[in-house]
Scaffold this active site. Sequence first.
Site, short mmCIF file in Angstrom:
data_model
loop_
_atom_site.label_atom_id
_atom_site.label_comp_id
_atom_site.label_asym_id
_atom_site.label_seq_id
_atom_site.Cartn_x
_atom_site.Cartn_y
_atom_site.Cartn_z
N GLY A 239 36.27 56.15 39.65
CA GLY A 239 35.42 57.14 40.29
C GLY A 239 36.08 58.42 40.79
N GLU A 273 40.11 50.84 38.47
CA GLU A 273 39.50 51.06 37.16
C GLU A 273 39.24 52.54 36.89
OE1 GLU A 273 35.79 48.94 37.45
OE2 GLU A 273 36.74 46.97 37.52
N PRO A 274 40.26 53.40 36.98
CA PRO A 274 40.00 54.82 36.75
C PRO A 274 39.74 55.10 35.27
CG PRO A 274 42.35 54.45 37.00
CD PRO A 274 41.68 53.13 37.23
N GLY A 275 38.81 56.00 35.03
CA GLY A 275 38.54 56.43 33.66
C GLY A 275 38.78 57.93 33.55
N ARG A 312 27.52 66.17 27.72
CA ARG A 312 27.49 66.28 29.18
C ARG A 312 26.71 67.50 29.70
NH1 ARG A 312 31.20 66.54 32.39
NH2 ARG A 312 30.53 64.89 33.79
N TYR A 316 23.71 66.22 31.93
CA TYR A 316 23.85 66.30 33.40
C TYR A 316 23.92 67.74 33.90
CZ TYR A 316 26.21 61.85 32.14
OH TYR A 316 26.56 60.66 31.60
N CYS A 342 18.93 71.32 16.71
CA CYS A 342 17.59 71.88 16.91
C CYS A 342 16.97 71.43 18.22
CB CYS A 342 16.71 71.50 15.73
SG CYS A 342 17.44 72.08 14.20
N TYR A 370 34.26 60.91 28.60
CA TYR A 370 32.83 60.87 28.37
C TYR A 370 32.40 62.01 27.45
CZ TYR A 370 33.42 57.79 32.34
OH TYR A 370 33.86 56.78 33.16
N1 LLP Z 1 34.38 50.98 36.53
C1 LLP Z 1 33.06 50.83 36.32
C2 LLP Z 1 32.43 49.54 36.58
C3 LLP Z 1 32.32 51.92 35.84
O1 LLP Z 1 31.01 51.79 35.64
C4 LLP Z 1 32.95 53.17 35.58
C5 LLP Z 1 32.21 54.31 35.07
C6 LLP Z 1 34.34 53.25 35.81
C7 LLP Z 1 35.02 52.15 36.29
C8 LLP Z 1 35.12 54.51 35.57
O2 LLP Z 1 34.68 55.55 36.39
P1 LLP Z 1 35.48 56.95 36.40
O3 LLP Z 1 36.83 56.67 36.99
O4 LLP Z 1 35.57 57.44 35.00
O5 LLP Z 1 34.66 57.82 37.26
N2 LLP Z 1 29.05 59.59 31.56
C9 LLP Z 1 29.24 60.05 32.92
C10 LLP Z 1 30.12 59.11 33.70
C11 LLP Z 1 29.63 57.66 33.71
C12 LLP Z 1 30.51 56.72 34.47
C13 LLP Z 1 30.15 55.31 34.18
N3 LLP Z 1 30.94 54.31 34.83
C14 LLP Z 1 29.82 61.46 32.87
O6 LLP Z 1 30.01 61.99 31.78
O7 LLP Z 1 30.07 62.07 33.91
#
Ligand code: LLP
Length: 414
Positions: A239, A273-275, A312, A316, A342, A370
């Site tokens: 997050g 769990e960073p993404g 995105r 959003y 289109c 994403y």
């Molecule tokens: N763990 C869980 C259970 C999650 O659902 C997510 C993201 C993460 C970790 C990783 O979160 P992060 O560190 O990336 O914030 N498509 C959207 C973002 C969707 C996030 C979904 N879950 C966007 O483009 O902003």
Amino acid sequence: MSAFVRRNGVLHAESVSLLDLARRFGTPCWVYSRLALESALDEFQRELAGFDALVCYAVKANANLAVLDVFARRGAGFDIVSGGELQRVLAAGADPRRIVFSGVGKTAAEMELALATGILCFNVESAPEVDRLDAVAGRLGKIAPISLRVNPDVDPKTHPYISTGLKQNKFGVAYDDALALYRHAASLPHLEVSGIDCHIGSQLLDPAPFAEALDKILALVDQLASEGITLRHIDLGGGLGIRYRDEDVPTVQAYLQPLLRKLEGRRLRVLLEPGRRLVGNAGLLLTRVEYLKPGEVKSFAIVDAAMNDLARPALYGSWHDIVPVVAGPGEVIPWEVVGPVCESGDFLGHGRELALAAGDLLAVMSAGAYAMAMSSNYNSRPRAAEIMVDGAQAHLVRRRETAEELYALERRLP
Ligand code: LLP
């Protein structure tokens, strides 16, 4: 740190000019920097040094095998949400004991695959999932390690589509139901209660909600311990936000220090769990201006990337910086940077102040997370190539799709 820098007026990825990449691989294409990926992971691992901790990269943000490989080599684990992601991380060489499985809708088949693989933990999100997992594990003669994903009901103050830890969200077990469900899970023969998990949302810019969520989770941990249910780990989810424009973004240190302080003296392994924070600013989308349509009300720059590549902005209203690979000599005016799809919602940026000529190359920044991961083939557009730059080398890590591949699985009527 940014691995995308301008040298002699030309934007580079590490030591490779984006002009060269466009010539070699065509546009649109995604460009990732290995250095930026590694630095982002290092930042987490530095803060966690001395703690029993594991960074589980959230694969959904960018699932390219080369990205997974970079992280696996540096000891990261993975947070997956489907059987497909499980197969992917195994193909990238992941250690099964470093995989956690999140998601609200795990099928029995996905559970079987994960049990056969021997993953670290299932992050279970509901009462019926607890029972299903116990039954599936029993059938296979296995014990499934579980965490409950608890919904702490805190406001992450981010976009409503990516808030996940509020009562009205579909995610996790309601805070007030968690104790009873833990007691039930602990009584089942084929489950082993191993941890607790929460994830409150994405693109958080304020670290306070993380701390608020942790306090609530720790209260549960203590309550469980008093009942003889001792947890081994705590998973704080992902997050942490990144800078897209001019946002004030907390450092990894400012995010983690308050959390780690709260965990001091407890015998709890920490999972994260960073993404986005690991990949978001390590990638860009390289695109070429096909046509200019200056107009009285609005001027359109039609580029060869579109909402099917980067969804995105359309989805959003997200803002991604758009910069020229080489600054043009012309007059700077506001452009609607749009794709060929289109739909009026097919835009990458509104009113961007640029000096443009047809044929110019543009880089859409902060497109590592994403981005390709959410791309589609809408309008029968083949997915763009992905390139990983490593110093002076550029590796094609996913070749461009062909039009034939898009209908290869289809059949005309007999
Ligand atoms: N763990 C869980 C259970 C999650 O659902 C997510 C993201 C993460 C970790 C990783 O979160 P992060 O560190 O990336 O914030 N498509 C959207 C973002 C969707 C996030 C979904 N879950 C966007 O483009 O902003």
